[in-house]
Motif scaffolding. Sequence first.
Motif, PDB file in Angstrom:
ATOM      1  N   GLN A 288       0.826  -1.198   0.000  1.00  0.00           N
ATOM      2  CA  GLN A 288       0.000   0.000   0.000  1.00  0.00           C
ATOM      3  C   GLN A 288       0.863   1.251   0.000  1.00  0.00           C
ATOM      4  O   GLN A 288       0.546   2.246  -0.676  1.00  0.00           O
ATOM      5  CB  GLN A 288      -0.923   0.009   1.216  1.00  0.00           C
ATOM      6  N   ALA A 289       1.964   1.225   0.739  1.00  0.00           N
ATOM      7  CA  ALA A 289       2.853   2.383   0.779  1.00  0.00           C
ATOM      8  C   ALA A 289       3.459   2.655  -0.593  1.00  0.00           C
ATOM      9  O   ALA A 289       3.596   3.813  -1.008  1.00  0.00           O
ATOM     10  CB  ALA A 289       3.947   2.161   1.814  1.00  0.00           C
ATOM     11  N   LEU A 290       3.826   1.605  -1.316  1.00  0.00           N
ATOM     12  CA  LEU A 290       4.359   1.785  -2.660  1.00  0.00           C
ATOM     13  C   LEU A 290       3.305   2.344  -3.598  1.00  0.00           C
ATOM     14  O   LEU A 290       3.579   3.219  -4.425  1.00  0.00           O
ATOM     15  CB  LEU A 290       4.886   0.453  -3.195  1.00  0.00           C
ATOM     16  N   ILE A 291       2.081   1.848  -3.470  1.00  0.00           N
ATOM     17  CA  ILE A 291       0.991   2.348  -4.310  1.00  0.00           C
ATOM     18  C   ILE A 291       0.751   3.831  -4.023  1.00  0.00           C
ATOM     19  O   ILE A 291       0.575   4.640  -4.940  1.00  0.00           O
ATOM     20  CB  ILE A 291      -0.287   1.525  -4.060  1.00  0.00           C
ATOM     21  N   ASP A 292       0.766   4.204  -2.744  1.00  0.00           N
ATOM     22  CA  ASP A 292       0.554   5.604  -2.375  1.00  0.00           C
ATOM     23  C   ASP A 292       1.651   6.501  -2.917  1.00  0.00           C
ATOM     24  O   ASP A 292       1.433   7.708  -3.145  1.00  0.00           O
ATOM     25  CB  ASP A 292       0.492   5.741  -0.841  1.00  0.00           C
ATOM     26  N   ALA A 293       2.839   5.943  -3.128  1.00  0.00           N
ATOM     27  CA  ALA A 293       3.959   6.723  -3.660  1.00  0.00           C
ATOM     28  C   ALA A 293       4.085   6.577  -5.173  1.00  0.00           C
ATOM     29  O   ALA A 293       5.117   6.915  -5.754  1.00  0.00           O
ATOM     30  CB  ALA A 293       5.257   6.279  -2.989  1.00  0.00           C
ATOM     31  N   ASP A 294       3.011   6.080  -5.825  1.00  0.00           N
ATOM     32  CA  ASP A 294       2.998   5.859  -7.283  1.00  0.00           C
ATOM     33  C   ASP A 294       4.105   4.913  -7.729  1.00  0.00           C
ATOM     34  O   ASP A 294       4.726   5.093  -8.783  1.00  0.00           O
ATOM     35  CB  ASP A 294       3.111   7.192  -8.034  1.00  0.00           C
ATOM     36  N   LEU A 295       4.356   3.907  -6.910  1.00  0.00           N
ATOM     37  CA  LEU A 295       5.362   2.895  -7.237  1.00  0.00           C
ATOM     38  C   LEU A 295       4.733   1.501  -7.188  1.00  0.00           C
ATOM     39  O   LEU A 295       5.316   0.549  -6.672  1.00  0.00           O
ATOM     40  CB  LEU A 295       6.531   2.970  -6.243  1.00  0.00           C
ATOM     41  N   ALA A 296       3.547   1.394  -7.713  1.00  0.00           N
ATOM     42  CA  ALA A 296       2.813   0.136  -7.617  1.00  0.00           C
ATOM     43  C   ALA A 296       3.540  -0.981  -8.358  1.00  0.00           C
ATOM     44  O   ALA A 296       3.948  -0.816  -9.509  1.00  0.00           O
ATOM     45  CB  ALA A 296       1.414   0.312  -8.204  1.00  0.00           C
ATOM     46  N   PRO A 297       3.732  -2.141  -7.710  1.00  0.00           N
ATOM     47  CA  PRO A 297       4.377  -3.277  -8.386  1.00  0.00           C
ATOM     48  C   PRO A 297       3.420  -3.911  -9.387  1.00  0.00           C
ATOM     49  O   PRO A 297       2.204  -3.907  -9.206  1.00  0.00           O
ATOM     50  CB  PRO A 297       4.683  -4.229  -7.236  1.00  0.00           C
ATOM     51  N   ASN A 298       4.000  -4.476 -10.441  1.00  0.00           N
ATOM     52  CA  ASN A 298       3.167  -5.163 -11.437  1.00  0.00           C
ATOM     53  C   ASN A 298       2.681  -6.515 -10.924  1.00  0.00           C
ATOM     54  O   ASN A 298       1.613  -6.984 -11.326  1.00  0.00           O
ATOM     55  CB  ASN A 298       3.953  -5.370 -12.734  1.00  0.00           C
ATOM     56  N   SER A 299       3.454  -7.141 -10.057  1.00  0.00           N
ATOM     57  CA  SER A 299       3.076  -8.463  -9.545  1.00  0.00           C
ATOM     58  C   SER A 299       3.669  -8.671  -8.163  1.00  0.00           C
ATOM     59  O   SER A 299       4.632  -8.003  -7.766  1.00  0.00           O
ATOM     60  CB  SER A 299       3.548  -9.574 -10.497  1.00  0.00           C
ATOM     61  N   VAL A 300       3.068  -9.623  -7.441  1.00  0.00           N
ATOM     62  CA  VAL A 300       3.480  -9.900  -6.062  1.00  0.00           C
ATOM     63  C   VAL A 300       3.486 -11.412  -5.845  1.00  0.00           C
ATOM     64  O   VAL A 300       2.574 -12.114  -6.283  1.00  0.00           O
ATOM     65  CB  VAL A 300       2.522  -9.236  -5.042  1.00  0.00           C
ATOM     66  N   ILE A 301       4.507 -11.904  -5.165  1.00  0.00           N
ATOM     67  CA  ILE A 301       4.561 -13.298  -4.731  1.00  0.00           C
ATOM     68  C   ILE A 301       4.567 -13.291  -3.210  1.00  0.00           C
ATOM     69  O   ILE A 301       5.387 -12.615  -2.588  1.00  0.00           O
ATOM     70  CB  ILE A 301       5.815 -14.016  -5.253  1.00  0.00           C
ATOM     71  N   THR A 302       3.635 -14.022  -2.593  1.00  0.00           N
ATOM     72  CA  THR A 302       3.578 -14.101  -1.133  1.00  0.00           C
ATOM     73  C   THR A 302       3.869 -15.529  -0.686  1.00  0.00           C
ATOM     74  O   THR A 302       3.627 -16.489  -1.423  1.00  0.00           O
ATOM     75  CB  THR A 302       2.199 -13.681  -0.594  1.00  0.00           C
ATOM     76  N   SER A 303       4.380 -15.636   0.525  1.00  0.00           N
ATOM     77  CA  SER A 303       4.657 -16.954   1.102  1.00  0.00           C
ATOM     78  C   SER A 303       4.638 -16.836   2.610  1.00  0.00           C
ATOM     79  O   SER A 303       4.921 -15.777   3.169  1.00  0.00           O
ATOM     80  CB  SER A 303       6.020 -17.472   0.634  1.00  0.00           C
ATOM     81  N   ASP A 304       4.301 -17.946   3.281  1.00  0.00           N
ATOM     82  CA  ASP A 304       4.384 -18.012   4.736  1.00  0.00           C
ATOM     83  C   ASP A 304       5.824 -18.218   5.202  1.00  0.00           C
ATOM     84  O   ASP A 304       6.123 -18.060   6.382  1.00  0.00           O
ATOM     85  CB  ASP A 304       3.555 -19.188   5.266  1.00  0.00           C
ATOM     86  N   TYR A 305       6.712 -18.578   4.286  1.00  0.00           N
ATOM     87  CA  TYR A 305       8.050 -19.010   4.667  1.00  0.00           C
ATOM     88  C   TYR A 305       9.108 -18.062   4.121  1.00  0.00           C
ATOM     89  O   TYR A 305       9.362 -18.017   2.906  1.00  0.00           O
ATOM     90  CB  TYR A 305       8.302 -20.437   4.169  1.00  0.00           C
ATOM     91  N   PRO A 306       9.757 -17.269   4.987  1.00  0.00           N
ATOM     92  CA  PRO A 306      10.753 -16.292   4.548  1.00  0.00           C
ATOM     93  C   PRO A 306      11.899 -16.914   3.754  1.00  0.00           C
ATOM     94  O   PRO A 306      12.420 -16.293   2.823  1.00  0.00           O
ATOM     95  CB  PRO A 306      11.263 -15.693   5.868  1.00  0.00           C
ATOM     96  N   SER A 307      12.315 -18.124   4.121  1.00  0.00           N
ATOM     97  CA  SER A 307      13.461 -18.738   3.444  1.00  0.00           C
ATOM     98  C   SER A 307      13.195 -18.964   1.961  1.00  0.00           C
ATOM     99  O   SER A 307      14.111 -18.831   1.134  1.00  0.00           O
ATOM    100  CB  SER A 307      13.826 -20.063   4.118  1.00  0.00           C
ATOM    101  N   SER A 308      11.942 -19.294   1.612  1.00  0.00           N
ATOM    102  CA  SER A 308      11.623 -19.500   0.196  1.00  0.00           C
ATOM    103  C   SER A 308      11.707 -18.194  -0.578  1.00  0.00           C
ATOM    104  O   SER A 308      12.145 -18.167  -1.739  1.00  0.00           O
ATOM    105  CB  SER A 308      10.229 -20.114   0.046  1.00  0.00           C
ATOM    106  N   LEU A 309      11.313 -17.083   0.062  1.00  0.00           N
ATOM    107  CA  LEU A 309      11.394 -15.780  -0.587  1.00  0.00           C
ATOM    108  C   LEU A 309      12.843 -15.329  -0.736  1.00  0.00           C
ATOM    109  O   LEU A 309      13.234 -14.742  -1.750  1.00  0.00           O
ATOM    110  CB  LEU A 309      10.604 -14.745   0.216  1.00  0.00           C
ATOM    111  N   THR A 310      13.653 -15.605   0.284  1.00  0.00           N
ATOM    112  CA  THR A 310      15.075 -15.257   0.211  1.00  0.00           C
ATOM    113  C   THR A 310      15.748 -15.987  -0.942  1.00  0.00           C
ATOM    114  O   THR A 310      16.557 -15.410  -1.685  1.00  0.00           O
ATOM    115  CB  THR A 310      15.780 -15.602   1.534  1.00  0.00           C
TER     116      THR A 310
END
Length: 301
Positions: free
Chosen positions: A212-234
């Motif tokens: 939301q902060a990025l969207i408010d700053a006109d920096l909206a991402p084109n896509s998002v990947i979410t996960s419960d596990y930080p290690s997979s994102l790292t």
Amino acid sequence: MKEAKRLSGNQINWNQVYYFSEVAASSSLKDAAKKLGVSPSTLSEHIAQLERDLEVQLFFRQHRKLSLTPEGNRLFLRAKEMFEAGQRLIDVVSPVPLGCYPISIGLVPCPSLQIAYSVITDYSKRYGPLSMKLFHSKHQGLEASLAKAEFDFGFSDRKPERKDLVYHCISVSDIRFYVSCSHEGTSLTDLLGSMPLLICNPEPNSRTFSEQALIDADLAPNSVITSDYPSSLTELCERGLGIGVFSEEVFSRSESKRLKALDTPRGAPKLQDHLYVLWSKEAENTEAVRHLRELVLTESA
């Protein structure tokens, strides 16, 4: 022939169920009898009586070896949960040590989740060895489970809304955007147009405050990947497959040589992640929460 009278639920001998669970846990009549302070023959008769009352065979008996039947296995799993819950219930009101039951901990995935893992590790080292059950949860589910004593305590990036829950802040960390060193020199603005954000979030259908902060700053991402596990994102971030939204404190602990923090564009908001540990007011007398408070309050003093 007169039909045997069936027992109703309030006629079950729960001491015998407890005896059964101890035998099942040790797989030995002799070892369980020694722990319970009864003779093996007496314990064997209690088990046999329970089988007659329930009209099921609970153990296979072969050459003094015991193994659970399918019915016995189902009873053991449920009885184990029931007696653990009973220990937790008594622990709420009594200072008398009851022995160890598994500590149940709820975790709301967030950028600082690995700090919660560090606290759990310290808890285990100081007060262990002990058994633990870790559950990933949404924040509202965490609050409900704490209030119902399903969890002993939990970690979240939000303060509780319920008045019957207590919280303590254990970490405040800036959130930074990280990419693989192979993308060094490319700006966050340019990368957001070609790479997904990688965010630790238990609710993929809702925006995090970072998005939301990025969207408010006109920096909206084109896509998002979410996960419960930080290690997979790292791992995805290190492979150059996304922009990691990570806690600066967590990143500094990891000492990763493969990731680089991106410069925040002018006008972009400063983001922070708070990590709170939560527990129920009614559980403050339990051994699990007393140890937790001793650990986190001492470290923050």
